[in-house]
Design a protein around this motif. Structure first.
Motif: not given
Ligand SMILES: Nc1ncnc2c1ncn2[C@@H]1O[C@H](COP(=O)(O)OP(=O)(O)OP(=O)(O)O)[C@@H](O)[C@H]1O
Ligand SMILES: [Mg+2]
Lengths: 269, 311
Positions: A167-168, A170-177, A185-186, A190, B75-76, B78, B82, B88, B90, B103, B165
């Motif tokens: 999930d982390h 996937d989430k990074a991708y949704t934040l544009g990674a 970065e993830v 981690q 992608n950014r 959507v 959860y 995250f 960290f 990002l 975003l």
């Protein structure tokens, strides 16, 4: 009472008592041995240690070609070998461990060989490194580096698989990674505390391999001097060397814990 | 605003695992500014549908478009929140929120090789992150790590993180499921605030900022926070083919200051319960799928400015 906390002062008093007890046992045995044989050097007393310390710290060589003392030569040799071997092993296992955890293709490619190699005792591999590299610095780097690499890569691979939630990612991708950013970065962030812990755990084995190799092949270093001096029953020197090994081990351990707390304050203890 | 592509368009999506059919010909269109609740019995495929929208698990059949473009992986456009694993570990709260900006607005080489410029951009991003934390009423938690936050605070941060975003749509998969009642209510109010901001944006003639699809198993919550409830269920006339959308109706809009008057939606809640959750109540699957029709009727009679853009 199981797990019942005790006051701080009692804790530290008991800790000091433990150290004192160990020293007292040694002192008692040493006195007894001296009583049996006044010239013994198996369990030397304070005087013996003072002589030993002077012996290892006094400059060697002659007027025209001065050489540093045993201790400074050995510290430089051993810890340089350790540092290089540890760094190479760590860097390689992080790169390959992360690749294996992130890409199944890498996992498929590397895991059979790595799982197999991890089962061969690294000190047995010394025979191979000796033939390939001779008894130069490279041999020690290979021994320490490969010695810790195979098991280290396994624990980093596990960390990537277990500690990094899908999930982390996937989430990074949704934040544009980008893919590369996910890794740096993830995933890396981690697993960083696990990497530091893994290095900490592998310090012990790395030292075992290195000292063993130095005892066999080296002409300088802790392993070499300890072996030479124990053959001459100069135990005053040997014990000082062992104490230095113990103390630097504790020191490295402490430094790595500090490093982890500083880089990963979120990780807790 | 009619020329804007809808925030989300699901076209004839079906999905199955082995020979177990989960989703059966799902069609759904969500316009910018709508806050939609998705409800359905446990295991009916709500999470599966969200994963299809997110793009992590593309549907076997059909197409998902976000902002008019087909989804090809996460992608950014959507955002997602959860129930667990939402932050995250960290990163501090503010860095979690700023993470998307970092990002999205900069690349790895830029951050390394143009370090001074990156510092400047970063300061700007951190300011914006703190602004978003203020919006979710967490200004004081900026420097804390997720493990130092309560469950409700974590979800607030996660929502700010997804919203910063300005994605076309934000998916919330049972975001408040693990929270106690009081925390839940304050988060619901937060969603109502977002809806009010949407209305204001529409009045100013702007594209509303918050488009949200929220999965919940609390029917009261669904009716309270959303302006539209969608029910996914396999209790309909084609049950063996998988779950379909069996309910899609507007629901009353509350402003955050209104009393939380449960009596107001008791009737709709019972209708919803019967249409979506009652295995014995078998009906044609489109009987309660009337959102767009009701909207058109409403507009032709009074002209509701609230959802004016959604035609
Ligand atoms: N990877 C998978 N392999 C096989 N079956 C799956 C898989 N993922 C989900 N399913 C099945 O698909 C159905 C829908 O699952 P999904 O998680 O979408 O349900 P849900 O509506 O989100 O349920 P809940 O309300 O409990 O979260 C379930 O019956 C589940 O058993
Ligand atoms: Mg689910």
């Amino acid at each position: 009472m199981i797990r019942h906390p005790i006051p701080k002062w009692l804790f530290y008093t008991l800790a000091a008592a433990g150290v004192a007890a160990a020293v007292a046992v040694y002192a008692g045995l040493s006195v007894r041995q001296t009583w049996i044989n006044p010239t013994q050097n198996i369990l030397p007393g304070i005087k013996g240690f003072v002589v030993g310390w002077e012996e290892i710290t006094k400059p060697r060589g002659n007027e025209r070609r001065p050489k540093p003392s045993w201790l400074s030569t050995d510290v430089r040799a051993t810890y340089w070998r350790l540092l290089l071997g540890l760094s190479c092993g760590t860097i390689a296992s992080v790169l390959i461990g992360v690749a294996m955890g992130a890409y199944e293709a890498a996992e498929a490619f590397f895991s059979p060989v790595i799982n197999f190699m991890a089962k061969i005792p690294p000190t047995a591999m010394l025979a191979v490194y000796m033939v390939v590299f001779g008894t130069k610095l490279e041999m020690y780097i290979a021994l320490v580096g490969f010695g810790i690499f195979f098991t280290m890569v396994q624990s980093i691979f596990q960390a990537v698989k277990k500690d990094v939630a899908a999930d982390h990612i996937d989430k990074a991708y949704t934040l544009g990674a980008s893919e590369c950013e996910v890794l740096v970065e993830v995933v890396w962030q981690q697993i960083l505390p696990r990497v530091i812990e893994t290095v900490r755990v592998h310090l012990g084995p790395a030292m075992v391999f290195l000292i063993a190799a130095e005892m066999l092949f080296a002409s300088e270093g802790f392993g070499y001097t300890i072996r030479q001096q124990s053959r001459l029953i100069n135990m005053n020197v040997v014990y000082i060397y062992l104490a230095i090994l113990g103390l630097t081990g504790l020191c490295f351990d402490w430094l790595l814990i500090r490093l982890r707390r500083w880089l990963c304050p979120w990780f807790g203890d | 605003m009619t020329e804007e592509a809808p925030a989300l368009e699901i076209r004839d999506v079906s999905h199955w695992f082995g020979d177990f059919r989960v989703l059966n010909h799902i069609d759904l269109r969500i316009e910018a500014g709508q806050i939609v609740a998705l409800v359905g019995p446990s295991g009916c495929g709500k999470s599966t549908l969200l994963k299809a929208i997110l793009g992590t698990h593309p549907p076997r059949e059909g197409e998902v478009l976000v902002g008019g473009e087909p989804v090809r992986g996460p992608n950014r456009n959507v955002g997602i929140v959860y129930q667990n694993y939402s932050l995250f570990d960290f990163l501090t709260a503010e860095k979690n929120v700023a993470f998307g900006l970092k990002l999205d607005q900069s690349s790895l080489p830029f951050r390394i090789f143009q370090y001074p410029r990156w510092r400047k951009l970063r300061a700007e991003q951190m300011r914006m992150a703190r602004e978003y934390l203020r919006r979710v009423h967490l200004a004081e938690a900026c420097g804390k790590y997720p493990h130092e936050l309560s469950g409700g605070m974590r979800q607030r941060v996660a929502i700010a993180q997804a919203l910063i975003l300005k994605p076309k749509i934000v998916l919330l998969d049972e975001p408040f499921g693990a929270l106690d009642e009081a925390t839940r209510e304050s988060l619901q109010l937060m969603l109502l605030h977002f809806y009010q901001e949407n209305l204001q944006a529409i009045q100013r003639g702007e594209v509303p900022e918050y488009t949200i699809l929220i999965v919940t198993h609390e029917l009261n919550e669904a009716i309270y926070v959303a302006n539209r409830v969608v029910g996914l269920s396999r209790y309909h006339d084609q049950a063996e083919k998988g779950a379909m959308i069996v309910y899609d109706r507007p629901c009353p809009i509350f402003s955050p200051d209104d009393p939380r008057d449960v009596a107001q939606f008791i009737e709709q809640r019972e209708e919803l319960r019967r249409a979506v959750f009652d295995p014995n109540y078998i009906k044609h699957h489109q009987k309660y799928v009337t959102f767009w029709k009701e909207l058109a009727d409403q507009e032709s009679s009074v002209g509701n400015p609230a959802i004016d853009n959604a035609n």
